[in-house]
Motif scaffolding. Structure first.
Motif, short mmCIF file in Angstrom:
data_model
loop_
_atom_site.label_atom_id
_atom_site.label_comp_id
_atom_site.label_asym_id
_atom_site.label_seq_id
_atom_site.Cartn_x
_atom_site.Cartn_y
_atom_site.Cartn_z
N HIS A 94 -3.81 6.85 -8.80
CA HIS A 94 -3.51 7.42 -9.73
C HIS A 94 -3.52 9.26 -9.02
N LEU A 98 -1.55 9.52 -5.93
CA LEU A 98 0.13 9.79 -6.68
C LEU A 98 0.44 11.03 -6.96
N PRO A 158 8.50 8.41 -8.58
CA PRO A 158 7.29 7.27 -8.10
C PRO A 158 7.85 6.43 -7.68
N ASP A 183 4.83 5.27 -5.43
CA ASP A 183 4.30 4.72 -5.95
C ASP A 183 3.20 3.72 -5.26
#
Length: 85
Positions: A7, A10, A28, A69
């Motif tokens: 996370h 990202l 993403p 992602d």
């Protein structure tokens, strides 16, 4: 509770791409190539990844066809992987 490394990766990757590609948002599920990243942009992104994380990323045009992602997941996995002595 620990933060999910993917996370954080990202979020960083999205911010970097927004600046690099001069776009207001990044989805993403789309790839850097979908946003018009060319081979020079791919090399620059690899350099920034190495600078931030200290991990080499193949400076290849092919990896920018993966969704953002998925790239973040790969970065998180590589950072967790043990390094050879």
């Amino acid at each position: 509770m620990t933060a999910d490394p993917a996370h954080a990766d990202l979020a960083w990757l999205i911010e970097l791409m927004k600046i690099t590609l001069d776009v207001p948002t990044i989805n993403p599920s789309l790839s850097p190539r979908d946003y018009g990243m060319d081979s020079l942009g791919a090399v620059e992104l690899c350099i920034e990844i190495k600078r931030r994380y200290g991990i080499p990323v193949e400076q290849s045009w092919e990896w920018v066809s993966f969704p953002v992602d998925e790239i973040a997941q790969q970065l998180a996995a590589r950072r967790r992987a043990p390094t050879p002595d």
